[in-house]
Design a protein around this motif. Structure first.
Motif, PDB file in Angstrom:
ATOM      1  N   LEU A 164      -9.354  -0.840   8.161  1.00 12.83           N
ATOM      2  CA  LEU A 164      -8.587  -1.181   6.960  1.00 12.83           C
ATOM      3  C   LEU A 164      -7.574  -0.082   6.641  1.00 12.83           C
ATOM      4  CD1 LEU A 164      -8.480  -3.536   5.047  1.00 12.83           C
ATOM      5  CD2 LEU A 164     -10.297  -2.491   3.696  1.00 12.83           C
ATOM      6  N   GLU A 165      -7.995   1.166   6.840  1.00  8.82           N
ATOM      7  CA  GLU A 165      -7.086   2.291   6.586  1.00  8.82           C
ATOM      8  C   GLU A 165      -5.895   2.229   7.542  1.00  8.82           C
ATOM      9  OE1 GLU A 165      -9.098   5.614   4.518  1.00  8.82           O
ATOM     10  OE2 GLU A 165      -8.657   6.607   6.416  1.00  8.82           O
ATOM     11  N   GLU A 166      -6.203   1.891   8.789  1.00  7.33           N
ATOM     12  CA  GLU A 166      -5.119   1.777   9.790  1.00  7.33           C
ATOM     13  C   GLU A 166      -4.177   0.623   9.450  1.00  7.33           C
ATOM     14  OE1 GLU A 166      -6.619   1.355  13.786  1.00  7.33           O
ATOM     15  OE2 GLU A 166      -7.873   3.152  13.557  1.00  7.33           O
ATOM     16  N   ALA A 167      -4.748  -0.505   9.058  1.00  4.33           N
ATOM     17  CA  ALA A 167      -3.932  -1.705   8.816  1.00  4.33           C
ATOM     18  C   ALA A 167      -3.087  -1.594   7.561  1.00  4.33           C
ATOM     19  CB  ALA A 167      -4.831  -2.934   8.717  1.00  4.33           C
ATOM     20  N   THR A 168      -3.599  -0.868   6.551  1.00  7.01           N
ATOM     21  CA  THR A 168      -2.888  -0.821   5.265  1.00  7.01           C
ATOM     22  C   THR A 168      -2.159   0.502   5.036  1.00  7.01           C
ATOM     23  OG1 THR A 168      -4.838   0.060   4.130  1.00  7.01           O
ATOM     24  CG2 THR A 168      -4.585  -2.343   4.185  1.00  7.01           C
ATOM     25  N   GLY A 169      -2.629   1.570   5.644  1.00  8.36           N
ATOM     26  CA  GLY A 169      -2.087   2.898   5.347  1.00  8.36           C
ATOM     27  C   GLY A 169      -2.612   3.423   4.020  1.00  8.36           C
ATOM     28  N   TRP A 170      -3.560   2.707   3.402  1.00  2.98           N
ATOM     29  CA  TRP A 170      -4.122   3.126   2.122  1.00  2.98           C
ATOM     30  C   TRP A 170      -5.397   3.949   2.361  1.00  2.98           C
ATOM     31  CZ3 TRP A 170      -3.591   0.203  -2.998  1.00  2.98           C
ATOM     32  CH2 TRP A 170      -2.317  -0.361  -3.114  1.00  2.98           C
ATOM     33  N   GLU A 171      -5.670   4.804   1.389  1.00  7.71           N
ATOM     34  CA  GLU A 171      -6.963   5.504   1.421  1.00  7.71           C
ATOM     35  C   GLU A 171      -8.037   4.517   0.982  1.00  7.71           C
ATOM     36  OE1 GLU A 171      -9.414   8.843  -1.161  1.00  7.71           O
ATOM     37  OE2 GLU A 171      -7.211   8.965  -1.117  1.00  7.71           O
ATOM     38  N   ILE A 172      -9.095   4.404   1.757  1.00  4.98           N
ATOM     39  CA  ILE A 172     -10.150   3.448   1.434  1.00  4.98           C
ATOM     40  C   ILE A 172     -11.296   4.172   0.728  1.00  4.98           C
ATOM     41  CG2 ILE A 172     -11.784   1.758   2.359  1.00  4.98           C
ATOM     42  CD1 ILE A 172      -8.771   1.024   2.652  1.00  4.98           C
ATOM     43  N   LEU A 187     -12.914 -12.487   6.440  1.00  7.52           N
ATOM     44  CA  LEU A 187     -12.548 -11.264   5.725  1.00  7.52           C
ATOM     45  C   LEU A 187     -12.457 -10.155   6.760  1.00  7.52           C
ATOM     46  CD1 LEU A 187     -12.099  -9.755   3.047  1.00  7.52           C
ATOM     47  CD2 LEU A 187     -14.558  -9.347   2.963  1.00  7.52           C
ATOM     48  N   ASN A 188     -11.220  -9.765   7.053  1.00  7.46           N
ATOM     49  CA  ASN A 188     -11.011  -8.675   8.005  1.00  7.46           C
ATOM     50  C   ASN A 188      -9.834  -7.834   7.527  1.00  7.46           C
ATOM     51  OD1 ASN A 188      -8.688 -10.135   8.695  1.00  7.46           O
ATOM     52  ND2 ASN A 188      -9.840 -11.318  10.220  1.00  7.46           N
ATOM     53  N   GLU A 189      -9.516  -6.778   8.273  1.00  8.02           N
ATOM     54  CA  GLU A 189      -8.483  -5.854   7.817  1.00  8.02           C
ATOM     55  C   GLU A 189      -7.122  -6.535   7.703  1.00  8.02           C
ATOM     56  OE1 GLU A 189     -10.188  -5.656  10.573  1.00  8.02           O
ATOM     57  OE2 GLU A 189      -8.797  -5.611  12.267  1.00  8.02           O
ATOM     58  N   LYS A 190      -6.875  -7.506   8.566  1.00 11.31           N
ATOM     59  CA  LYS A 190      -5.577  -8.190   8.524  1.00 11.31           C
ATOM     60  C   LYS A 190      -5.466  -9.028   7.244  1.00 11.31           C
ATOM     61  CE  LYS A 190      -2.459 -11.153  11.167  1.00 11.31           C
ATOM     62  NZ  LYS A 190      -2.087 -11.941  10.031  1.00 11.31           N
ATOM     63  N   ALA A 191      -6.552  -9.743   6.902  1.00 15.63           N
ATOM     64  CA  ALA A 191      -6.530 -10.586   5.696  1.00 15.63           C
ATOM     65  C   ALA A 191      -6.281  -9.727   4.454  1.00 15.63           C
ATOM     66  CB  ALA A 191      -7.843 -11.339   5.572  1.00 15.63           C
ATOM     67  N   VAL A 192      -6.919  -8.559   4.393  1.00 13.97           N
ATOM     68  CA  VAL A 192      -6.742  -7.692   3.220  1.00 13.97           C
ATOM     69  C   VAL A 192      -5.333  -7.090   3.206  1.00 13.97           C
ATOM     70  CG1 VAL A 192      -7.605  -5.661   2.004  1.00 13.97           C
ATOM     71  CG2 VAL A 192      -9.219  -7.176   3.188  1.00 13.97           C
ATOM     72  N   ALA A 193      -4.858  -6.631   4.362  1.00 15.85           N
ATOM     73  CA  ALA A 193      -3.510  -6.038   4.432  1.00 15.85           C
ATOM     74  C   ALA A 193      -2.459  -7.084   4.066  1.00 15.85           C
ATOM     75  CB  ALA A 193      -3.257  -5.491   5.847  1.00 15.85           C
ATOM     76  N   ASP A 194      -2.635  -8.308   4.577  1.00 13.60           N
ATOM     77  CA  ASP A 194      -1.679  -9.382   4.245  1.00 13.60           C
ATOM     78  C   ASP A 194      -1.683  -9.673   2.750  1.00 13.60           C
ATOM     79  OD1 ASP A 194      -1.043  -9.566   6.879  1.00 13.60           O
ATOM     80  OD2 ASP A 194      -2.102 -11.460   7.247  1.00 13.60           O
ATOM     81  N   ALA A 195      -2.875  -9.667   2.145  1.00 14.03           N
ATOM     82  CA  ALA A 195      -2.971  -9.939   0.706  1.00 14.03           C
ATOM     83  C   ALA A 195      -2.262  -8.849  -0.087  1.00 14.03           C
ATOM     84  CB  ALA A 195      -4.442 -10.040   0.294  1.00 14.03           C
TER      85      ALA A 195
END
Ligand code: SF4
Length: 445
Positions: free
Chosen positions: A418-426, A382-390
């Motif tokens: 996670l914020e960097e990888a997704t661009g979403w507000e966490i 579980l890392n930022e890439k896995a969440v962004a990919d999902a």
């Protein structure tokens, strides 16, 4: 008795050709003796050697099936004493009794009640898998009629319980097509029960009051041509039965003692529903393959079924849910988005807490190979890439117009990346899922 590694070695070609994947014939023989290799893996063994080795190659505990089609159940084929050594293969079959003293509407009602004892837990269906018709009346016709009624009106596998060969013959005559389990052969009726089992090709329970008597009985049944046997002890206290079941399991698996190389059956008829449940759980853990109870109380059966589910799950493979986006309630483009992992217990805990909040939500389930949030994070599943990919793969951005993601409080440390990888507000959610309802109602607006 099983052959030793050296005895097996004498029957092999001794060419050390390695076609079996082992460096030498001796190494292969040792593996075969320990049930860690299959005789078929040696393509060079002669027919004569295969015949001699078939006993050594057979699994230490026979697999028994009864019922047909979708109702078919299996017991046995276990290879280890402890689940963590490998896994258990055949979850204990829970069966509930139907007395042949019942008739008409009462009989039908009991059959329907037993058949309806089905539950859902962490996304899996669990429930009673066999119906045990008991010859309490002592009457052959009543037994046959009750067995036929259970057979025609229940989807469960059938167990026929009578020590009377006449009653058993009458009941099997009406239900043989459904391949019931015949319970039981004893020292007194072994010949007659063996004939019924052989003629109908149904498995039979061998019942005795001691391990020694049981060995004598299974050898007698085997001598009469019966192959599919289930072991059962009668007249024992729970403690005695647990000892005997354990001894039988050790002798069958560790000593490959064929007369005890069969699955086991226990009958729990003493005590109230809660006591039956407790006894049933103990017996399922050590080592009953089939447990028959009298109770139809869901509060007693569900813990037992849950225990069986847990003991018989593969320790190498956590129970998982499908990694996808789940909609709880009727979420819309303004609804919160939460992520969790695909460990089944984690997901269903989060799901029920979100449901309790009455705030419609999207739950993104990230594939972490069935591990919980902290375990997955520690193992870098579980890392930022896995969440962004999902988020990308599941099309979450098409579902909501906001860009806010609620993450489990235990992995707050992921926020920045996670914020960097997704661009979403966490938004960091609570550590415990049980606080989610409060969080959604008070923090999420
Ligand atoms: Fe020996 Fe058979 Fe293995 Fe060849 S395949 S090494 S003959 S056991």
């Amino acid at each position: 008795m099983a052959l030793t590694g050296l005895e097996i070695f004498k029957l092999l070609p001794k060419t050390n050709c390695k076609k079996c994947g082992k460096p030498t014939c001796l190494a292969f023989a040792m593996q075969l003796a320990q049930k860690k290799a299959k005789l078929d893996d040696c393509p060079c063994a002669s027919d004569e050697a295969k015949e001699s080795l078939s006993a050594a190659a057979a699994p230490p505990m026979r697999q028994i099936t009864f019922g047909t089609g979708e109702t078919q159940v299996q017991a046995g084929q276990e290879t280890v004493l402890f689940r963590h050594d490998e896994k258990f293969y055949s979850p204990t079959i829970i069966a509930v009794t139907v007395s042949d003293k019942l008739a008409g509407d009462e009989l039908q009602k009991r059959i329907d009640t037993v058949s309806g004892l089905q539950f859902e837990r962490v996304g899996c269906k669990i429930g009673v898998r066999a119906i045990a018709v008991v010859n309490d009346s002592g009457d052959a016709d009543a037994f046959a009629a009750a067995a036929a009624k259970a057979d025609e009106s229940s989807d469960l596998a059938l167990i026929l319980c009578s020590d009377s060969a006449d009653a058993m013959a009458a009941a099997v005559a009406k239900t043989a097509a459904s391949k019931p389990l015949i319970a039981s052969a004893t020292a007194d009726n072994a010949e007659a029960m063996a004939k019924i089992a052989n003629d109908s090709k149904c498995p039979v329970v061998a019942k005795a009051s001691s391990l020694k008597d049981l060995v004598d009985l299974t050898e007698k049944l085997a001598g009469l041509g019966v192959e599919d046997i289930v072991l059962s002890f009668e007249g024992m206290s729970l403690e005695q039965e647990l000892r005997s079941l354990t001894e039988a399991r050790v002798l069958s698996l560790k000593k490959v003692f064929r007369p005890l190389g069969y699955p086991t059956l226990s009958v729990v008829s003493e005590g109230d529903a809660a006591e039956q449940s407790a006894s049933g759980i103990a017996l399922a853990c050590k080592y009953s393959g089939i447990v028959i109870l009298d109770t139809v109380e869901p509060f007693a059966l569900l813990p037992m079924l849950t225990a069986v589910m847990n003991v018989y799950s593969d320790p190498q493979k956590p129970i998982q849910v499908e990694p996808k986006m789940y909609e709880i309630g009727e979420p819309d483009e303004n609804s919160p988005v939460i992520f969790t992992t695909n460990f089944s217990l984690t997901y269903y805990t989060v799901e029920s807490d979100v449901e309790a909040s009455r705030v419609p939500c999207y739950i993104i389930v990230v594939d972490t190979e069935g591990t919980s949030v902290l375990t997955a994070y520690s193992g870098d599943k579980l890392n930022e890439k896995a969440v962004a990919d999902a988020i990308t793969k599941l099309g979450v951005e098409d579902k909501v117009k906001h860009r806010k993601l609620i993450i489990p409080g235990y992995v707050a440390v992921m926020s920045g990346k996670l914020e960097e990888a997704t661009g979403w507000e966490i938004m960091v959610g609570p550590r415990e899922s049980s606080m989610l309802a409060k969080y959604l109602q008070e923090v999420w607006k």
